[in-house]
Design a protein around this motif. Structure first.
Motif: not given
Length: 92
Positions: A13-21, A25-29, A37-40, A44-49
């Motif tokens: 198991a590797m720790p999840l780096n939430s900030g990097a992820l 997501c910000q770069r991809e979208t 995409v500004e937060n978790w 994400w509340n409308d499914g578009l991201a």
């Protein structure tokens, strides 16, 4: 089949780096209209991201330009589409 991602059990198991992820997501979208995409949570509340991420990598499977989030029904359809495609692509 082709284009299906097979998930393997990680060796350790590797720790999840939430900030990097979130940054990925910000770069991809970044180029998708209506997606910020500004937060978790609210981002994400409308499914578009989620649809935008999938469209970015599988553009033939998601017709992003036809999506909207103006009603609760359209938001539900966005999630159904995104989770359906993700499920199909990961062969769960």
């Amino acid at each position: 089949g082709p284009g299906v991602v097979r998930l393997r059990e990680p060796r350790r198991a590797m720790p999840l780096n939430s900030g990097a992820l979130l940054g990925w997501c910000q770069r991809e979208t970044a180029t998708y209209d209506g997606v910020s995409v500004e937060n978790w949570s609210r981002s994400w509340n409308d499914g578009l991201a989620f649809c935008a991420l999938l469209h970015r990598h599988f553009p033939d499977d998601i017709r992003f330009g036809s999506l909207n989030s103006s009603t609760p029904q359209s938001r539900a359809r966005n999630f159904e589409l995104a989770f359906g495609e993700a499920r199909r692509r990961t062969a769960f």
